[in-house]
Design an enzyme around this catalytic site. Sequence first.
Site, PDB file in Angstrom:
ATOM      1  N   LYS A 205       0.825  -1.206   0.000  1.00 11.15           N
ATOM      2  CA  LYS A 205       0.000   0.000   0.000  1.00 11.15           C
ATOM      3  C   LYS A 205       0.866   1.267   0.000  1.00 11.15           C
ATOM      4  O   LYS A 205       2.071   1.212   0.232  1.00 11.15           O
ATOM      5  CB  LYS A 205      -0.938  -0.009   1.216  1.00 11.15           C
ATOM      6  CG  LYS A 205      -1.800  -1.254   1.295  1.00 11.15           C
ATOM      7  CD  LYS A 205      -2.674  -1.425   0.049  1.00 11.15           C
ATOM      8  CE  LYS A 205      -3.618  -2.600   0.123  1.00 11.15           C
ATOM      9  NZ  LYS A 205      -2.967  -3.921   0.116  1.00 11.15           N
TER      10      LYS A 205
HETATM   11  C1  LIG Z   1      -9.370  -3.378  -1.400  1.00 11.63           C
HETATM   12  C2  LIG Z   1      -8.712  -4.079  -0.243  1.00 11.63           C
HETATM   13  N1  LIG Z   1      -9.425  -4.314   0.872  1.00 11.63           N
HETATM   14  C3  LIG Z   1      -8.881  -4.916   1.939  1.00 11.63           C
HETATM   15  C4  LIG Z   1      -7.576  -5.336   1.938  1.00 11.63           C
HETATM   16  C5  LIG Z   1      -7.011  -6.036   3.124  1.00 11.63           C
HETATM   17  O1  LIG Z   1      -5.987  -5.308   3.715  1.00 11.63           O
HETATM   18  P1  LIG Z   1      -5.044  -5.973   4.809  1.00 11.63           P
HETATM   19  O2  LIG Z   1      -4.049  -6.805   4.095  1.00 11.63           O
HETATM   20  O3  LIG Z   1      -4.420  -4.805   5.506  1.00 11.63           O
HETATM   21  O4  LIG Z   1      -5.916  -6.773   5.709  1.00 11.63           O
HETATM   22  C6  LIG Z   1      -6.784  -5.108   0.814  1.00 11.63           C
HETATM   23  C7  LIG Z   1      -5.367  -5.535   0.784  1.00 11.63           C
HETATM   24  O5  LIG Z   1      -4.758  -5.802  -0.200  1.00 11.63           O
HETATM   25  C8  LIG Z   1      -7.361  -4.465  -0.312  1.00 11.63           C
HETATM   26  O6  LIG Z   1      -6.665  -4.242  -1.430  1.00 11.63           O
END
Ligand SMILES: Cc1ncc(COP(=O)(O)O)c(C=O)c1O
Length: 425
Positions: A205
């Site tokens: 990210k």
């Molecule tokens: C659109 C979206 N939602 C949720 C997530 C989940 O994030 P995390 O890995 O911090 O749980 C991601 C991670 O890639 C994502 O791209």
Amino acid sequence: MSKKLAINGGAKAKTTPNFPMYPGGLEIGEEEKQQVMEVLDRKYLFRYYGPEEYPSKVRALETMFAGKADSKYALAVTSCTAALITSLVACGIGPGDEVIVTGYTFFASCASIVAANAIPVICEIDETLTMDPRDVEKKITPSTKAIMVVHMRGVPCDMDAIMAIAKKHDLKVIEDCAQAVGGTYKGKFLGTIGDCGCYSFQYHKTITAGEGGMIVTQDERLYDRCMGYHDTAACWRPDRFAEQRYEGELFVGVNFRMSELIGAVMIAQLNKLDSLLSLMRRNQKIIIDGIINTKGIEVRPRNDDDGDTGICLMFYLDTHEKVSPFVEALKAEGVGAAGVFDSGIPDWHIYAHWKHIVKKKSATVKEWPWSSAFYKGNVEYSEDMNPKTLELLGRIVHLDIPSQMSEKDCEMIAEAINKVAAVFA
Ligand SMILES: Cc1ncc(COP(=O)(O)O)c(C=O)c1O
């Protein structure tokens, strides 16, 4: 006349190396080290206490984030998945409730709904590749309790339309901003328009500590309930052992607390957000300006051009069949590019590949939560249930836009796209 493509032995349009897409990750340096060393030197690794009094990094990060987002409350958690689950629970979403989410998002958005024991209902995207509000209306049933919007690949959803639908049907709105930290919609920080906004600090990210997440909300009760759920059982309420102050304050939670080490890295990263965004937006603009009138390609439209975080460039070709050869030709020109949807290539970002959901797989009780006695609906899934989503994604070419690219890199990318498009148009 079109130039000879590199794939056919011509000269490459882009001769510089490509950067991997870790905008914040590649900028980790002295600021992060200093923050982390402070935590280690003080042996203060837990947000609530340590060997001696010391201001919590996690708490400081929350204050900074709330300030940047212009949000009343911010709560740091372990991931965006944790943030989404916590927000759903805080909003009172659970067994028997349907939550509408798009079929183009990382699987975690959908998984968080199942983890909260609710039922995901998967809707179509529109040309912006974000939630299609017209399809949301069609998917509403008596069981619908919330909409989970996903500001996918940095671009805001049509929040005016979605908030109007939510108001009309009395639905909660949870914003998944995992891929859009710092993006805006009509000047408002993404995540602050719905009931809760959720962010990811996972390594891929824009800003990152490897893992981590954040929730924002403007509602004191929701903040209170997020706080309680993310921290085992409202362990740290102002008066910890008192009777609950209101119905719904005291309930069993989990542990999604952020560590002080993550908080420390994120303070340094949050300080870099604005400059990362302005570099990515500059880069994206150079490329878009260079290809906007190119025949045979159509740049992804956006609900708010100024609110796009600029993390990528996505454009349509007129047929799915052209995508793979176009991408190969771009790669040969020295440009990192990829297609998005191909039924034969698994990808966790597209519902057709979410076997766990499509087949209602469960870790314990068969077909849980769909089999819950609380559930009065009858949602069914299939790999081709959202044809528009697949058709749109099937025609997309995608390029990451690392903040580390120079203006010259971007000019060469535009040139490469034009060169390849001239042959394919
Ligand atoms: C659109 C979206 N939602 C949720 C997530 C989940 O994030 P995390 O890995 O911090 O749980 C991601 C991670 O890639 C994502 O791209």
